[in-house]
Structure formats: C-alpha cells, structure tokens
Design a protein around this motif. Sequence first.
Motif, PDB file in Angstrom:
ATOM      1  N   SER A  74       0.846  -1.200   0.000  1.00  0.00           N
ATOM      2  CA  SER A  74       0.000   0.000   0.000  1.00  0.00           C
ATOM      3  C   SER A  74       0.875   1.241   0.000  1.00  0.00           C
ATOM      4  O   SER A  74       0.618   2.206  -0.729  1.00  0.00           O
ATOM      5  CB  SER A  74      -0.884   0.032   1.256  1.00  0.00           C
ATOM      6  OG  SER A  74      -1.936  -0.884   1.146  1.00  0.00           O
ATOM      7  N   HIS A 100       3.682   6.291  -5.623  1.00  0.00           N
ATOM      8  CA  HIS A 100       3.387   6.673  -7.010  1.00  0.00           C
ATOM      9  C   HIS A 100       2.187   7.609  -7.088  1.00  0.00           C
ATOM     10  O   HIS A 100       2.137   8.486  -7.954  1.00  0.00           O
ATOM     11  CB  HIS A 100       3.161   5.417  -7.856  1.00  0.00           C
ATOM     12  CG  HIS A 100       4.410   4.625  -8.031  1.00  0.00           C
ATOM     13  ND1 HIS A 100       5.384   4.958  -8.934  1.00  0.00           N
ATOM     14  CD2 HIS A 100       4.856   3.533  -7.370  1.00  0.00           C
ATOM     15  CE1 HIS A 100       6.382   4.104  -8.841  1.00  0.00           C
ATOM     16  NE2 HIS A 100       6.096   3.231  -7.909  1.00  0.00           N
ATOM     17  N   ALA A 155       3.880   1.484  -1.116  1.00  0.00           N
ATOM     18  CA  ALA A 155       4.543   1.592  -2.419  1.00  0.00           C
ATOM     19  C   ALA A 155       3.618   2.257  -3.445  1.00  0.00           C
ATOM     20  O   ALA A 155       4.047   3.089  -4.245  1.00  0.00           O
ATOM     21  CB  ALA A 155       4.971   0.215  -2.904  1.00  0.00           C
ATOM     22  N   LEU A 156       2.333   1.887  -3.395  1.00  0.00           N
ATOM     23  CA  LEU A 156       1.380   2.507  -4.328  1.00  0.00           C
ATOM     24  C   LEU A 156       1.217   3.993  -4.006  1.00  0.00           C
ATOM     25  O   LEU A 156       1.156   4.844  -4.908  1.00  0.00           O
ATOM     26  CB  LEU A 156       0.031   1.785  -4.271  1.00  0.00           C
ATOM     27  CG  LEU A 156      -1.076   2.336  -5.177  1.00  0.00           C
ATOM     28  CD1 LEU A 156      -0.640   2.404  -6.628  1.00  0.00           C
ATOM     29  CD2 LEU A 156      -2.341   1.500  -5.066  1.00  0.00           C
ATOM     30  N   LEU A 157       1.186   4.298  -2.711  1.00  0.00           N
ATOM     31  CA  LEU A 157       1.035   5.707  -2.314  1.00  0.00           C
ATOM     32  C   LEU A 157       2.220   6.545  -2.794  1.00  0.00           C
ATOM     33  O   LEU A 157       2.070   7.726  -3.095  1.00  0.00           O
ATOM     34  CB  LEU A 157       0.871   5.818  -0.792  1.00  0.00           C
ATOM     35  CG  LEU A 157      -0.486   5.335  -0.271  1.00  0.00           C
ATOM     36  CD1 LEU A 157      -0.498   5.280   1.255  1.00  0.00           C
ATOM     37  CD2 LEU A 157      -1.619   6.224  -0.750  1.00  0.00           C
TER      38      LEU A 157
END
Lengths: 325, 265
Positions: free
Chosen positions: A115, A121, A117-119
């Motif tokens: 999560s 980007h 890691a997605l944040l």
Amino acid sequence: MSAVITVKSLAKAYRYAKRRGGFFEAFSPEHVTVEAVAGVDFEVGKGERVAIIGPNGAGKSTTLKMLSGILEPSSGEATVLGLTPWKQRKALAYRIGVVFGQRSQLWGELPARESFALLRHIYDQEAAPFAKRLGELTERFALAELLDQPVHRMSLGQRMRCEITASLLHGPNLLFLDEPTIGLDVTAKAAIRDFIREHARDHGQTVLLTSHDTRDIELVCDRVIVVNQGRIVVDQPTDQLRRRFLGRKIITFQSAGQGVSLNLPGVTRRASEAHATILEVDTRLTRVEQVIAAALADGGIEDVTIEDPPMEEVIAEIYASTHAA
Amino acid sequence: MRRDLTAAAVALRIGAGQAMAGWTVLAGRCLFYVLIMTVLSALWDKVAAEPARGAISLPAGGLVLYVLATEWITLALPAVHMKFEDDIRSGGLEPHLLRPKFYLLQSLAQSLGGTLVRLAVLGVTAVVWLAMTGRQGPPAGAYPYLFVLGVLAVTVGMLLYAVAGLCAFWTRRILPVQLVIQKLMFLLGGLFAPITLYPDWLRKLAEATPFAAHLYWAGVQALAPSGAMFLTAAAWQVLWIVLLSLLCLVLWRAGLAKVLREGGV
C-alpha cells in the motif's frame, strides 16, 4: 505566525427531500434545508495544533471536508496553504495528509508495504526520500513487524498506526485528523497521541483534529474551537478551556454493599444505581487520587471507572455559559 | 500524464497481486469453470449428434469451443460494479478524493490487474480441460488471436460493469442496472450460443452492441479462427472500449459534482 488556514463566513446548507406518506406525495416531495455550518470565521497559524470539537451534527466534519476540498460550501471563503480547497483539490492533495478514523485508506488484502509503495506513485514521490521517510516512521511507530502483514489481519491499533504513516509519507505540511483514536484501547490511544504531537512539533506541521475524546484534545492540541449547531461558540487555547470546562471527572465505584459516601470539596454525587456510586469531581478542588484513596479507605470497593464528562455535557456547559455571557 | 499512467501501472500490479493472494477464490473459479464446461459440453455434444432435429444448423464439432471461450471471459470478470457501489454508498470514496490521482483510472487499473491474472489462470485451466477430456482445441495459430480478443473482451465487460457501478451516484443500489446488463450480456452477447443462430435482424442488432464485443467475437474466433474475423472483432471491441470509457468518464464527472455539492449520495 503566518496563517495556513483562513476561513471567512464559511457556510454549508444541505437540501434533501423529505419523504411523505401516500402514493402521489412521493412524486412531489417536500424539500428541507439543513444548515450544517452557519458562517464560521477562524484562522490557523503554521505549526498550530487545533481541535474542532462539538456534539454529533455540530458541523465539525463538514468543516473538515470543506477545508480538505471534498465538499463545496454554500457560501463563504477559505484558503488552505494558499489554495481554495474545493477548486484546487488535486494541488492541495499533495500538501495535506488526512486520516479518517472510521475509514481505511489502505488496501485490506495487501501487506502495508505494498500500500505504501502505491502511495509513493500516487503522490509522485522520489524513491530515496520516500524510503528515508518510511524508515523513520517505521522506527518511530514500531511498524517493522507489520509491514509484511495484510492490513485486514491487523488489530485496529496496528491499522491506525499504518493509516497515520500512510498519511505522512508524502511529507504534508498540514494534517487533518477526523476521530483518529476512535475505537482504540487506552495504550493504542496514548501511542497515537504521543506520535501526532511529537511529529507535528518536530516537523513544524499544522494539525487540525476533530474528536469526541477530550484526552485527544488535551494531549495533542494547543487550541480548541468548539462548534455547536454550525456556529463557533468558543475558540481559545486548550489550557484556558480545560480550566474553564474540562476540570471535571466522573468516577464510578462498584461495590458489593452500600454505596460510597464521601465528604470532600468539589465532589458531588450523581444519580447512582444499586451497587454503583457515580461521583462528579471538580479536579481543581480535589484530585482524582484523593477521591479514590478516600473511597478505598471506606472499604467494599470492587471496581473503579474514571471518565471525562460526556462531551455533550461539556458542550452544553460551554453553550450555556456563552449564552449567559 | 506519464505519472498518472505510472501510478495506474502500479495499481494494475497491485490488483494482480491481490488476485494471486486470493488464490483460494481463484481456485474456486477454476473448479466452477471445469464443472460448468463438463455440463455444457455434454449438452452441446448431444445437440451436435442430432442435427436434423433443429431448425438451425450448428457448426461442425458443436459449440464446445465457443462456450469454452465465452465462459473463460465471463469467469475472469471483476466485481468492479460492487466496489464502486460500496465506495459511493459507504463514503469510502472520500479518502480517494483526497489523493492527487484519478480514482476511476486507479480503480479500473487495479481491477484489470486482477482480471488479467484470472484470465491467464482460467486460460491454462481451459487448455488442461481440453487435454484431459481428449477434445481438440483451436488450431495453434488461433491462440494469439484469442489472447488479444480475450483481453479486449474482459476490458469491455469490466467497463460495462463500471457503468452499472457508477449508477450508484444516483440509484444508491445498482442491482437492477447490474441485472439488466448481465442478462443482456447473456442474450445479446451470446454466452451459451453464437448470435449467428439468431434471426438475421437480431444478429445484426446484437453484433453492433457492446455485449457482442464482450463475448461473441472472442467466442467465434475460438470456433472458426481467421485473420479477417480477428480484425473485425478487434475493431468492434476497441470501438466499444472507447465509447464505454467516455460514458464512464461522463458518469464519473456528473457523480463527482453531485458528491462535492451534496456531500454524499
């Protein structure tokens, strides 16, 4: 102190269709307008930690939503970090962190690490500073053991630590917290409060918090705005408010035999039940530990609960006093 | 734009990760696929063995490969409509609106990631099922066509469900819309039999709908693969992907304006 948030005559009215009985009435519903926020004015300076409190329906969440850009006001103006929130929502999103205590921003089935890691980007963060910030937050919040655990398997306290971490990963200047400690146990609440206070102080971060828990307000914020029925009824430093209104505790003694009877200054008996004595203590006159010691000396005590007066009572008191003034 | 696409690519990868993490659900889908193919293949084998009774002529070898392809697509679809309904009704949309990236693109990318994993696993299941039952599969040259049409087909299906989900901005509950779209997928999409079996006027009508782009074109490619048919199919699918994407965008913008104005649905 430069203003991070400026609010002028901000108002929000909701209009909804009221259901009426009967078949034909369903085609001509009566519309009702409810004034959730009725023209509020305030400023929040850089680095200030401000609580907005009030009973349910007072307008605090509505205010927070307008200031974070996810609700358009009916009238009035507001600037947050120099931006108009509801017109520049996307630009503002890079500069604010938001935590909704009752809603998760993480992906339940995934480990917290993914999560985050997605944040990275989503907020267009460079890898190196992001990793450094995540490392600091992981250490400060003792998240190392949790990072590879799916979020849905975490306890509420663990999840909330991850939620707050997620809201800080892009280095926001301003943090909006809506009931950040709701549902947590005492230890988890303490950890969250300590963290928010220290992190904001160390990073010069501005915090705007709503809560029903007076301890959140006392331990995190240095200023309190009390709203009721969409209007600001008190806006003053926490110390002053505590002295005026939060200097009371409710202590409940469970006993097998007859109830507790104490004759101490500032201690009054509230309506009690068969084996439970409820006392209201003015802590300016008698400390809580003095009351407990006296009750234990009296004998027969099986359990003790210490609570703040219900927020509704505090608000009612504030409201009554402001009306009287 | 590049950063938006990068974030969408990460969301797609996360969606794929979620589908793989839920491997028990994926295994359940595969088991159901085998079960339904066992039943439907028995039905179509019987119909193919007695062609004289029907008023319509069936393709040689029956319709097993056609149904194998349409069920492959159907079972790979995500429940994106339910996610949208849940987010819109529960207020779960709010944390997403507080982010700088486009919720709709992120959500669709995440759903597509999971869908592609399911499509791959169900595709392998189909090949294994064909081998185990001793049936002849499509010619080797048809597989690349099927792969491309399959990916486009699930994208069309996902967008149709997304349209249903976005209706939650106005209807709160999307079950009626979902049921209509689902039944039209079965009927005009040709889930169990190709729409070429319909009367000519109905076939022409069905061919031009997004429902045929979702199922029929990939199914018919499994049955009678050809380059020309592939190009026609892909053109229809791309057209509907563009149109449905625009429809999603219009619904999203109108719905978002409503939420920003009224604070919820």
